[in-house]
Design a protein around this motif. Structure first.
Motif, short mmCIF file in Angstrom:
data_model
loop_
_atom_site.label_atom_id
_atom_site.label_comp_id
_atom_site.label_asym_id
_atom_site.label_seq_id
_atom_site.Cartn_x
_atom_site.Cartn_y
_atom_site.Cartn_z
N GLN A 36 0.42 2.59 1.86
CA GLN A 36 0.94 2.06 3.12
C GLN A 36 0.43 2.87 4.31
OE1 GLN A 36 2.86 2.90 0.38
NE2 GLN A 36 4.83 1.84 0.49
N THR A 37 0.04 4.12 4.04
CA THR A 37 -0.52 4.98 5.09
C THR A 37 -1.73 4.32 5.74
OG1 THR A 37 0.19 6.96 3.89
CG2 THR A 37 -1.50 7.25 5.57
N PHE A 38 -2.48 3.59 4.93
CA PHE A 38 -3.70 2.96 5.43
C PHE A 38 -3.52 1.47 5.74
CE2 PHE A 38 -4.88 6.40 2.49
CZ PHE A 38 -5.60 7.21 3.36
N PHE A 39 -2.64 0.80 4.99
CA PHE A 39 -2.53 -0.65 5.12
C PHE A 39 -1.26 -1.12 5.82
CE2 PHE A 39 -5.17 0.14 1.30
CZ PHE A 39 -6.35 -0.46 1.73
N ASP A 40 -0.29 -0.21 5.98
CA ASP A 40 0.96 -0.55 6.66
C ASP A 40 1.56 -1.81 6.03
OD1 ASP A 40 2.97 -0.13 8.54
OD2 ASP A 40 1.98 -1.30 10.08
N GLU A 41 1.81 -2.85 6.79
CA GLU A 41 2.38 -4.09 6.25
C GLU A 41 1.30 -5.11 5.88
OE1 GLU A 41 5.15 -5.55 9.10
OE2 GLU A 41 6.60 -3.93 8.76
N ARG A 42 0.06 -4.71 6.02
CA ARG A 42 -1.06 -5.63 5.74
C ARG A 42 -1.41 -5.58 4.26
NH1 ARG A 42 -2.05 -2.54 10.01
NH2 ARG A 42 -3.53 -1.26 8.84
N ILE A 43 -0.45 -5.95 3.43
CA ILE A 43 -0.60 -5.92 1.97
C ILE A 43 -0.27 -7.29 1.42
CG2 ILE A 43 0.28 -4.92 -0.17
CD1 ILE A 43 0.81 -2.33 1.42
N GLU A 72 -10.79 9.52 0.86
CA GLU A 72 -11.79 9.87 1.87
C GLU A 72 -12.37 8.63 2.55
OE1 GLU A 72 -11.47 13.13 -1.15
OE2 GLU A 72 -11.63 10.93 -1.20
N THR A 73 -12.63 7.60 1.75
CA THR A 73 -13.21 6.37 2.29
C THR A 73 -12.23 5.65 3.22
OG1 THR A 73 -14.60 6.07 0.33
CG2 THR A 73 -14.19 4.13 1.69
N LEU A 74 -11.00 5.49 2.77
CA LEU A 74 -10.00 4.82 3.60
C LEU A 74 -9.72 5.61 4.87
CD1 LEU A 74 -7.48 3.59 0.87
CD2 LEU A 74 -9.25 2.25 2.04
N THR A 75 -9.67 6.93 4.75
CA THR A 75 -9.42 7.78 5.91
C THR A 75 -10.54 7.64 6.94
OG1 THR A 75 -8.20 9.40 4.57
CG2 THR A 75 -9.08 10.16 6.68
N GLY A 130 -11.33 3.15 13.42
CA GLY A 130 -10.62 2.09 14.12
C GLY A 130 -10.65 0.73 13.46
N HIS A 131 -11.09 0.68 12.20
CA HIS A 131 -11.16 -0.60 11.52
C HIS A 131 -9.76 -1.05 11.07
CE1 HIS A 131 -15.42 -0.62 11.78
NE2 HIS A 131 -15.60 0.41 10.96
N HIS A 132 -9.62 -2.34 10.91
CA HIS A 132 -8.36 -3.00 10.53
C HIS A 132 -8.36 -3.14 9.01
CE1 HIS A 132 -4.89 -5.53 11.45
NE2 HIS A 132 -5.38 -6.50 10.68
N LEU A 133 -7.62 -2.29 8.31
CA LEU A 133 -7.65 -2.26 6.85
C LEU A 133 -6.55 -3.14 6.27
CD1 LEU A 133 -8.31 1.53 6.16
CD2 LEU A 133 -9.95 -0.31 6.61
N VAL A 134 -6.93 -3.94 5.25
CA VAL A 134 -6.02 -4.88 4.61
C VAL A 134 -6.15 -4.73 3.10
CG1 VAL A 134 -5.43 -7.33 4.32
CG2 VAL A 134 -6.34 -6.51 6.51
N LEU A 135 -5.03 -4.77 2.38
CA LEU A 135 -5.05 -4.73 0.92
C LEU A 135 -4.76 -6.13 0.38
CD1 LEU A 135 -5.34 -2.81 -1.53
CD2 LEU A 135 -2.86 -2.64 -1.57
N TYR A 136 -5.67 -6.62 -0.43
CA TYR A 136 -5.52 -7.96 -1.02
C TYR A 136 -5.78 -7.85 -2.51
CZ TYR A 136 -6.98 -12.70 -2.36
OH TYR A 136 -7.13 -13.91 -3.01
N THR A 137 -4.72 -7.99 -3.30
CA THR A 137 -4.84 -7.74 -4.74
C THR A 137 -4.18 -8.85 -5.55
OG1 THR A 137 -4.34 -6.14 -6.50
CG2 THR A 137 -2.72 -6.36 -4.76
N GLY A 138 -4.64 -9.02 -6.77
CA GLY A 138 -4.03 -9.98 -7.67
C GLY A 138 -3.10 -9.28 -8.64
N GLY A 139 -2.00 -9.94 -8.99
CA GLY A 139 -1.08 -9.34 -9.95
C GLY A 139 0.36 -9.69 -9.68
N VAL A 140 1.23 -8.92 -10.31
CA VAL A 140 2.68 -9.09 -10.18
C VAL A 140 3.20 -8.10 -9.14
CG1 VAL A 140 4.87 -8.98 -11.43
CG2 VAL A 140 2.80 -9.81 -12.58
N ASP A 141 4.07 -8.55 -8.27
CA ASP A 141 4.56 -7.70 -7.18
C ASP A 141 5.05 -6.33 -7.68
OD1 ASP A 141 3.99 -9.76 -5.50
OD2 ASP A 141 6.02 -10.00 -4.72
#
Length: 245
Positions: free
Chosen positions: A148-155, A115-118, A124-135
């Motif tokens: 990916q629905t929300f972040f597309d290639e911005r991961i 709900e929050t991401l939607t 119209g905000h530019h959503l980016v996922l930035y996480t620590g860990g192993v691919d």
């Protein structure tokens, strides 16, 4: 509303993580008490040693898949040496497998994640996922939750999640700092780097927290530094802030 760039952490911000580590640690403690029962080794001592070793390994090596099972083995070896109990390869292999089992858990979203991401995406905000860990581990979660629905290639997945990693992303993507936000549960890896780099930060404490993430924040914010009780409060908090400046 002015479009904002909003970076989200993944583990214990968007999906559950710590609670699965806690469950595996409980199994580790139970087994250690069985092996070392005759030595009257207190469970609190085992738990603290495992925490200390794990935090040290993460600080040195980052969020590798090996740091967690290795903390079990090193804790086991420490007390084996301390009490003169002969370690065995069979037991260390069991501990390694137990530690790695945490990465086989089902992926479960945090309350109000979708709900929050939607809502933010719809604004119209530019959503980016930035996480620590192993691919491999992080992509399993990302795909399971269809993020990916929300972040597309911005991961962005980084083994070391710190000021250097965040600065590199900000520069490579040409994010405007006065319109960029970092949202996460970790004071150490989400909040502190964001404030140091002059971007906005929203701290959403995890339901269960890891000691590594807890540090004192001494940095004076150049923008917003908000603490919220849940993800669902994020859109309104951002709205309120950008309309008061």
């Amino acid at each position: 509303m002015k479009e904002q760039t909003i970076l989200f952490d993944l583990d214990d911000t968007l999906v559950h993580c710590n609670k699965y580590f806690d469950l595996v640690i409980e199994q580790f403690l139970d087994q250690m008490q069985t092996w070392f029962g005759s030595y009257r080794l207190h469970i609190s001592h085992i738990k603290q040693k495992q925490i200390d070793i794990d935090m040290m390994n993460v600080s040195i090596h980052g969020f590798s898949a090996a740091h967690f099972p290795q903390s079990f083995v090193e804790t086991y070896m420490y007390f084996s040496t301390q009490y003169g109990r002969m370690p065995s390869r069979k037991e260390t292999q069991w501990l390694e497998a137990l530690g790695l089992s945490v990465f086989e858990q089902e992926v479960e979203p945090y309350p109000d994640m979708i709900e929050t991401l939607t809502e933010l995406q719809g604004l119209g905000h530019h959503l980016v996922l930035y996480t620590g860990g192993v691919d491999e581990v992080q992509w399993k979660k990302i795909k399971a939750m269809q993020l990916q629905t929300f972040f597309d290639e911005r991961i962005f997945i980084r083994q070391h999640k710190n000021v250097t990693a965040l600065e590199a992303i900000i520069k490579s993507e040409s994010f405007e700092r006065e319109r960029t936000w970092m949202i996460g549960n970790s004071l150490r890896t989400d909040v502190a780097p964001a404030l140091e780099l002059g971007i906005h930060s929203i701290y959403v404490p995890a339901i269960t927290e890891w000691e590594y993430n807890m540090i004192e924040i001494l940095i004076k914010p150049q923008g917003a530094f908000l603490k919220l009780g849940s993800l669902k409060e994020v859109p309104q908090a951002i709205h309120n802030y950008i309309h008061q400046i």
